[in-house]
Design a protein around this motif. Structure first.
Motif, PDB file in Angstrom:
ATOM      1  N   HIS A   1       0.881  -1.164   0.000  1.00 19.94           N
ATOM      2  CA  HIS A   1       0.000   0.000   0.000  1.00 19.94           C
ATOM      3  C   HIS A   1       0.919   1.215   0.000  1.00 19.94           C
ATOM      4  O   HIS A   1       1.624   1.470   0.973  1.00 19.94           O
ATOM      5  N   GLY A   2       0.943   1.957  -1.114  1.00 17.39           N
ATOM      6  CA  GLY A   2       1.848   3.092  -1.212  1.00 17.39           C
ATOM      7  C   GLY A   2       3.289   2.648  -1.343  1.00 17.39           C
ATOM      8  O   GLY A   2       3.587   1.540  -1.789  1.00 17.39           O
ATOM      9  N   ASP A   3       4.195   3.523  -0.913  1.00 15.56           N
ATOM     10  CA  ASP A   3       5.614   3.218  -1.002  1.00 15.56           C
ATOM     11  C   ASP A   3       6.351   3.956   0.099  1.00 15.56           C
ATOM     12  O   ASP A   3       5.781   4.805   0.798  1.00 15.56           O
ATOM     13  N   THR A   4       7.635   3.635   0.247  1.00 15.64           N
ATOM     14  CA  THR A   4       8.441   4.271   1.283  1.00 15.64           C
ATOM     15  C   THR A   4       8.355   5.786   1.159  1.00 15.64           C
ATOM     16  O   THR A   4       8.423   6.337   0.066  1.00 15.64           O
ATOM     17  N   GLY A   5       8.203   6.453   2.279  1.00 19.47           N
ATOM     18  CA  GLY A   5       8.057   7.911   2.283  1.00 19.47           C
ATOM     19  C   GLY A   5       6.617   8.334   2.522  1.00 19.47           C
ATOM     20  O   GLY A   5       6.365   9.449   2.982  1.00 19.47           O
ATOM     21  N   ASP A   6       5.653   7.454   2.207  1.00 22.84           N
ATOM     22  CA  ASP A   6       4.249   7.743   2.485  1.00 22.84           C
ATOM     23  C   ASP A   6       3.959   7.491   3.956  1.00 22.84           C
ATOM     24  O   ASP A   6       4.423   6.493   4.528  1.00 22.84           O
ATOM     25  N   ALA A   7       3.157   8.365   4.543  1.00 27.92           N
ATOM     26  CA  ALA A   7       2.818   8.211   5.954  1.00 27.92           C
ATOM     27  C   ALA A   7       2.088   6.900   6.226  1.00 27.92           C
ATOM     28  O   ALA A   7       2.241   6.299   7.294  1.00 27.92           O
ATOM     29  N   ASP A   8       1.293   6.450   5.250  1.00 29.02           N
ATOM     30  CA  ASP A   8       0.512   5.226   5.451  1.00 29.02           C
ATOM     31  C   ASP A   8       1.091   4.038   4.687  1.00 29.02           C
ATOM     32  O   ASP A   8       0.403   3.056   4.436  1.00 29.02           O
ATOM     33  N   PHE A   9       2.359   4.118   4.314  1.00 30.21           N
ATOM     34  CA  PHE A   9       2.994   3.024   3.573  1.00 30.21           C
ATOM     35  C   PHE A   9       3.069   1.757   4.407  1.00 30.21           C
ATOM     36  O   PHE A   9       3.364   1.790   5.602  1.00 30.21           O
TER      37      PHE A   9
END
Length: 301
Positions: A60-68
């Protein structure tokens, strides 16, 4: 004659029974589910009795995203599906907010996916960037095309596609969600419920129906190797030794930004692991911690 006839008749009846069981088992495999860590521990032995194929979440998302987050069950589910002969694809929930972000997300999704996946899916249903959402989708697709020859599928829900006017015609197919009726946008696979039931899963699960069988079957029949796999070593040699066939360089980092020294052709090297660069290229990590290419044109086992 009587004995021979009974024996032949018995063999024929046995063959017919086996054929019937096989047909019935095949007919029972009608469900198509997408799964993630939210389905908990799946009993793949039971699920395999009903599944035509599965689509497994990777991230879900990627590194750097708050909800990764990397799906905690991604490898367990991929291995379970493979063990019980359930064909599967894998998907990544996108949280990209720029073209560069979309490319990085594609690279990382590919690196985290199973090599046994038949196809890859972009799950595009959450807009974060201020730029063109279409440009992000295009960037993800373009990056993935460089990494794999396997089918690339676009997923979203009907309203998102309509609101953002997403053109996904360059993908190898589409998978659209709409729980009230068949989608009014082009779709090859229709996710029709989030409250389905499947043997081997205790709670609800998303289920889908095939709309275009020829397209969906093409995803499942794909056995084409990734571009990298035909060119690179993808696993360590049994003796953990490789020999340079041409002059190469070793680097401090997997992305080959910090060159250390030149290695001449014919040199035998000890390697301890194999990994990938951010662009998906395979690298050998040497015993000393540095990296060299795993390209078969430059090293042999």
């Amino acid at each position: 004659m009587t004995f021979k006839f009974k024996k032949i008749a018995g063999l024929l009846m046995g063959a017919m029974a086996a054929f019937t069981i096989s047909v019935n088992a095949s007919a029972a495999k009608t469900k198509i589910a997408d799964v993630s860590q939210y389905q908990g521990s799946i009993n793949w032995s039971k699920a395999s009795k009903q599944l035509k194929f599965a689509i497994i979440r990777v991230q879900h998302g990627d590194t750097g995203d708050a909800d990764f987050r990397i799906d905690t069950q991604k490898d367990i589910n991929a291995n379970g599906a493979y063990k019980y002969n359930v064909p599967f694809g894998q998907y990544g929930y996108a949280e990209f907010s720029s073209v560069a972000d979309a490319k990085k997300e594609a690279r990382d999704f590919y690196k985290r996916s199973s090599s046994k996946a038949r196809f890859y899916v972009l799950d595009n249903e959450h807009r974060k960037g201020k730029g063109s959402e279409q440009s992000y989708v295009n960037a993800w697709l373009s990056q993935m095309r460089k990494l794999t020859k396997k089918p690339l599928v676009y997923y979203s829900y009907q309203n998102y596609v309509n609101v953002h006017k997403i053109n996904y015609s360059k993908f190898d197919g589409s998978w659209i969600a709409n729980y009230s009726a068949k989608p009014n946008v082009t779709t090859d696979l229709w996710q029709y419920t989030s409250k389905g039931r499947l043997s081997g899963i205790s709670g609800n699960v998303d289920l889908s129906k095939v709309v275009d069988s020829s397209t969906v079957n093409s995803w499942l029949k794909s056995t084409s190797a990734d571009v990298a796999k035909s060119t690179y070593f993808t696993s360590l040699p049994s003796d953990k030794q490789v020999t340079t066939s041409k002059n190469i360089y070793e680097y401090q980092d997997v992305n080959f930004k910090s060159r250390v020294s030149k290695i001449t052709a014919g040199k035998s090297l000890s390697v301890k692991s194999i990994t990938r660069s951010n662009g998906g290229a395979y690298r050998f990590q040497l015993a000393n911690g540095n990296y060299i290419t795993a390209n078969k044109a430059y090293v042999t086992d």
